[in-house]
Design a protein around this motif. Structure first.
Motif, PDB file in Angstrom:
ATOM      1  N   LEU A   1      66.888  46.886  35.671  1.00 41.79           N
ATOM      2  CA  LEU A   1      67.390  46.244  36.883  1.00 41.79           C
ATOM      3  C   LEU A   1      67.576  47.268  37.994  1.00 41.79           C
ATOM      4  CD1 LEU A   1      68.461  43.720  38.307  1.00 41.79           C
ATOM      5  CD2 LEU A   1      70.720  44.287  37.413  1.00 41.79           C
ATOM      6  N   LEU A   2      68.190  48.389  37.658  1.00 44.17           N
ATOM      7  CA  LEU A   2      68.390  49.437  38.660  1.00 44.17           C
ATOM      8  C   LEU A   2      67.052  50.006  39.142  1.00 44.17           C
ATOM      9  CD1 LEU A   2      71.467  51.351  37.206  1.00 44.17           C
ATOM     10  CD2 LEU A   2      71.389  49.905  39.248  1.00 44.17           C
ATOM     11  N   ALA A   3      66.115  50.197  38.213  1.00 40.54           N
ATOM     12  CA  ALA A   3      64.811  50.744  38.589  1.00 40.54           C
ATOM     13  C   ALA A   3      64.054  49.787  39.504  1.00 40.54           C
ATOM     14  CB  ALA A   3      63.988  51.048  37.350  1.00 40.54           C
ATOM     15  N   SER A   4      64.228  48.482  39.274  1.00 47.19           N
ATOM     16  CA  SER A   4      63.517  47.522  40.118  1.00 47.19           C
ATOM     17  C   SER A   4      64.086  47.481  41.535  1.00 47.19           C
ATOM     18  CB  SER A   4      63.563  46.131  39.499  1.00 47.19           C
ATOM     19  OG  SER A   4      64.882  45.622  39.541  1.00 47.19           O
ATOM     20  N   LEU A   5      65.317  47.903  41.714  1.00 45.15           N
ATOM     21  CA  LEU A   5      65.929  47.896  43.039  1.00 45.15           C
ATOM     22  C   LEU A   5      65.448  49.065  43.901  1.00 45.15           C
ATOM     23  CD1 LEU A   5      69.596  46.933  42.097  1.00 45.15           C
ATOM     24  CD2 LEU A   5      67.818  45.460  43.060  1.00 45.15           C
ATOM     25  N   ILE A   6      64.988  50.130  43.258  1.00 42.50           N
ATOM     26  CA  ILE A   6      64.511  51.307  43.984  1.00 42.50           C
ATOM     27  C   ILE A   6      63.003  51.141  44.208  1.00 42.50           C
ATOM     28  CG2 ILE A   6      64.244  53.821  43.908  1.00 42.50           C
ATOM     29  CD1 ILE A   6      66.647  53.839  41.947  1.00 42.50           C
ATOM     30  N   PRO A   7      62.551  51.187  45.458  1.00 41.96           N
ATOM     31  CA  PRO A   7      61.116  51.003  45.716  1.00 41.96           C
ATOM     32  C   PRO A   7      60.303  52.180  45.167  1.00 41.96           C
ATOM     33  CG  PRO A   7      62.268  51.533  47.751  1.00 41.96           C
ATOM     34  CD  PRO A   7      63.313  51.388  46.680  1.00 41.96           C
ATOM     35  N   ALA A   8      59.075  51.877  44.753  1.00 35.74           N
ATOM     36  CA  ALA A   8      58.186  52.909  44.226  1.00 35.74           C
ATOM     37  C   ALA A   8      57.711  53.815  45.356  1.00 35.74           C
ATOM     38  CB  ALA A   8      56.981  52.259  43.544  1.00 35.74           C
ATOM     39  N   SER A   9      57.595  55.091  45.031  1.00 36.79           N
ATOM     40  CA  SER A   9      57.114  56.038  46.037  1.00 36.79           C
ATOM     41  C   SER A   9      55.585  55.962  46.107  1.00 36.79           C
ATOM     42  CB  SER A   9      57.550  57.459  45.667  1.00 36.79           C
ATOM     43  OG  SER A   9      56.862  57.886  44.510  1.00 36.79           O
ATOM     44  N   THR A  10      55.038  56.582  47.139  1.00 36.55           N
ATOM     45  CA  THR A  10      53.593  56.595  47.328  1.00 36.55           C
ATOM     46  C   THR A  10      52.917  57.303  46.158  1.00 36.55           C
ATOM     47  OG1 THR A  10      53.975  56.695  49.715  1.00 36.55           O
ATOM     48  CG2 THR A  10      51.757  57.221  48.936  1.00 36.55           C
ATOM     49  N   LYS A  11      53.513  58.395  45.718  1.00 37.55           N
ATOM     50  CA  LYS A  11      52.954  59.171  44.599  1.00 37.55           C
ATOM     51  C   LYS A  11      52.941  58.332  43.321  1.00 37.55           C
ATOM     52  CE  LYS A  11      51.420  63.015  42.886  1.00 37.55           C
ATOM     53  NZ  LYS A  11      50.104  63.486  43.217  1.00 37.55           N
ATOM     54  N   GLU A  12      54.014  57.575  43.073  1.00 37.91           N
ATOM     55  CA  GLU A  12      54.078  56.717  41.890  1.00 37.91           C
ATOM     56  C   GLU A  12      52.992  55.638  41.953  1.00 37.91           C
ATOM     57  OE1 GLU A  12      58.795  56.829  40.626  1.00 37.91           O
ATOM     58  OE2 GLU A  12      58.170  55.488  42.251  1.00 37.91           O
ATOM     59  N   LYS A  13      52.779  55.077  43.118  1.00 36.80           N
ATOM     60  CA  LYS A  13      51.743  54.053  43.271  1.00 36.80           C
ATOM     61  C   LYS A  13      50.361  54.636  42.999  1.00 36.80           C
ATOM     62  CE  LYS A  13      54.311  51.275  46.622  1.00 36.80           C
ATOM     63  NZ  LYS A  13      54.399  50.820  48.006  1.00 36.80           N
ATOM     64  N   GLU A  14      50.121  55.872  43.497  1.00 36.41           N
ATOM     65  CA  GLU A  14      48.832  56.523  43.264  1.00 36.41           C
ATOM     66  C   GLU A  14      48.622  56.790  41.777  1.00 36.41           C
ATOM     67  OE1 GLU A  14      48.778  60.083  45.607  1.00 36.41           O
ATOM     68  OE2 GLU A  14      48.774  59.008  47.514  1.00 36.41           O
ATOM     69  N   ILE A  15      49.653  57.293  41.120  1.00 36.74           N
ATOM     70  CA  ILE A  15      49.559  57.589  39.692  1.00 36.74           C
ATOM     71  C   ILE A  15      49.325  56.301  38.898  1.00 36.74           C
ATOM     72  CG2 ILE A  15      50.869  58.383  37.679  1.00 36.74           C
ATOM     73  CD1 ILE A  15      52.159  60.474  39.513  1.00 36.74           C
ATOM     74  N   ALA A  16      50.029  55.244  39.265  1.00 41.12           N
ATOM     75  CA  ALA A  16      49.858  53.968  38.574  1.00 41.12           C
ATOM     76  C   ALA A  16      48.431  53.451  38.732  1.00 41.12           C
ATOM     77  CB  ALA A  16      50.852  52.944  39.098  1.00 41.12           C
ATOM     78  N   ALA A  17      47.866  53.593  39.929  1.00 41.39           N
ATOM     79  CA  ALA A  17      46.491  53.151  40.163  1.00 41.39           C
ATOM     80  C   ALA A  17      45.509  53.981  39.343  1.00 41.39           C
ATOM     81  CB  ALA A  17      46.160  53.224  41.643  1.00 41.39           C
ATOM     82  N   ASP A  18      45.739  55.322  39.289  1.00 40.80           N
ATOM     83  CA  ASP A  18      44.874  56.198  38.493  1.00 40.80           C
ATOM     84  C   ASP A  18      44.938  55.841  37.011  1.00 40.80           C
ATOM     85  OD1 ASP A  18      44.085  57.532  40.757  1.00 40.80           O
ATOM     86  OD2 ASP A  18      45.443  59.255  40.456  1.00 40.80           O
ATOM     87  N   VAL A  19      46.144  55.610  36.507  1.00 47.01           N
ATOM     88  CA  VAL A  19      46.315  55.258  35.091  1.00 47.01           C
ATOM     89  C   VAL A  19      45.616  53.942  34.786  1.00 47.01           C
ATOM     90  CG1 VAL A  19      48.021  54.564  33.354  1.00 47.01           C
ATOM     91  CG2 VAL A  19      48.434  56.580  34.755  1.00 47.01           C
ATOM     92  N   LYS A  20      45.743  53.005  35.704  1.00 44.55           N
ATOM     93  CA  LYS A  20      45.087  51.701  35.509  1.00 44.55           C
ATOM     94  C   LYS A  20      43.574  51.874  35.462  1.00 44.55           C
ATOM     95  CE  LYS A  20      44.711  47.093  37.499  1.00 44.55           C
ATOM     96  NZ  LYS A  20      45.055  46.235  38.619  1.00 44.55           N
ATOM     97  N   ASP A  21      43.021  52.672  36.369  1.00 46.04           N
ATOM     98  CA  ASP A  21      41.576  52.903  36.400  1.00 46.04           C
ATOM     99  C   ASP A  21      41.103  53.614  35.130  1.00 46.04           C
ATOM    100  OD1 ASP A  21      41.463  51.703  38.858  1.00 46.04           O
ATOM    101  OD2 ASP A  21      41.414  53.590  39.991  1.00 46.04           O
ATOM    102  N   GLN A  22      41.880  54.587  34.660  1.00 46.47           N
ATOM    103  CA  GLN A  22      41.506  55.329  33.461  1.00 46.47           C
ATOM    104  C   GLN A  22      41.665  54.474  32.200  1.00 46.47           C
ATOM    105  OE1 GLN A  22      43.907  58.862  33.531  1.00 46.47           O
ATOM    106  NE2 GLN A  22      42.715  59.820  35.164  1.00 46.47           N
ATOM    107  N   ALA A  23      42.604  53.563  32.203  1.00 54.26           N
ATOM    108  CA  ALA A  23      42.853  52.728  31.018  1.00 54.26           C
ATOM    109  C   ALA A  23      41.875  51.569  30.916  1.00 54.26           C
ATOM    110  CB  ALA A  23      44.278  52.201  31.049  1.00 54.26           C
ATOM    111  N   GLN A  24      41.211  51.198  32.000  1.00 61.80           N
ATOM    112  CA  GLN A  24      40.322  50.035  31.979  1.00 61.80           C
ATOM    113  C   GLN A  24      39.211  50.154  30.934  1.00 61.80           C
ATOM    114  OE1 GLN A  24      41.071  47.233  33.585  1.00 61.80           O
ATOM    115  NE2 GLN A  24      39.420  46.327  32.408  1.00 61.80           N
ATOM    116  N   PRO A  25      38.532  51.315  30.806  1.00 64.39           N
ATOM    117  CA  PRO A  25      37.505  51.410  29.756  1.00 64.39           C
ATOM    118  C   PRO A  25      38.096  51.216  28.351  1.00 64.39           C
ATOM    119  CG  PRO A  25      37.250  53.214  31.318  1.00 64.39           C
ATOM    120  CD  PRO A  25      38.525  52.511  31.659  1.00 64.39           C
ATOM    121  N   VAL A  26      39.289  51.722  28.142  1.00 65.13           N
ATOM    122  CA  VAL A  26      39.937  51.553  26.839  1.00 65.13           C
ATOM    123  C   VAL A  26      40.246  50.077  26.597  1.00 65.13           C
ATOM    124  CG1 VAL A  26      41.957  52.144  25.451  1.00 65.13           C
ATOM    125  CG2 VAL A  26      40.893  53.885  26.886  1.00 65.13           C
TER     126      VAL A  26
END
Length: 187
Positions: free
Chosen positions: A100-125
């Motif tokens: 709940l506390l984590a959802s109240l804090i907005p994600a940073s730009t760096k976190e969004k970039e990392i999440a996108a990279d992880v998603k792209d790398q995980a897609q083949p798996v």
């Protein structure tokens, strides 16, 4: 054992019924849909058991809610008392509060970039796992069909064997009856 034709017929009919019920039970046991139903029931039961241990029985929850006249302090005391004996519940509550506390804090730009990279790398798996699951499903379908065919074949062979044994026994009984009649006529 009696050599009476009626007794033999009854015995043959009983054997046929037993064989039929055994074949039905075996076909039910190896049916892919029944196998999946049994596994789904096991999973549902396991989750239900864990849920009951963590959340408590529905009656406990219902009694707490039904006591609407209780003050907030009393309700808090009850929740604390229930959680004290159950460390898993305390851990889940703490985890939920953290989420709940984590959802109240907005994600940073760096976190969004990392999440996108992880998603792209995980897609083949994800694709590979999906393909593997599909292949396993296809590979299991054929052995299950072969098992059903084998059961049907075995059942058909057993029916033919019982039929042959029945005809042979009937012939023997007929021959014995004819021999006995000849012995009586000749005496």
């Amino acid at each position: 054992m009696s050599d009476s034709p009626d007794v033999l017929r009854a015995d043959i009919e009983r054997t046929r019924q037993e064989l039929g019920s055994n074949v039905d039970a075996l076909a039910d046991k190896v049916s892919p849909s029944k196998m999946m139903d049994r596994q789904a029931d096991k999973v549902k039961h396991a989750f239900g058991s864990v849920r009951d241990r963590v959340m408590g029985v529905a009656d406990d929850t219902g009694s707490a809610v039904a006591d609407a006249g209780a003050s907030m302090g009393e309700m808090k005391d009850r929740a604390v008392a229930k959680a004290q004996g159950n460390p898993l519940a305390v851990g889940l509550i703490a985890f939920g509060a953290g989420l709940l506390l984590a959802s109240l804090i907005p994600a940073s730009t760096k976190e969004k970039e990392i999440a996108a990279d992880v998603k792209d790398q995980a897609q083949p798996v994800v694709d590979a796992v999906t393909d593997a699951a599909r292949d396993v499903g296809q590979h299991l379908k054929e052995p299950a069909q072969e098992a059903v065919a084998a059961v049907k074949s075995t059942a058909a062979d057993a029916v033919e064997s019982v039929k042959s044994d029945t005809q042979q026994a009937a012939t023997e009984v007929k021959d014995q009856a004819q021999t006995a009649q000849e012995n009586i006529s000749g005496a």
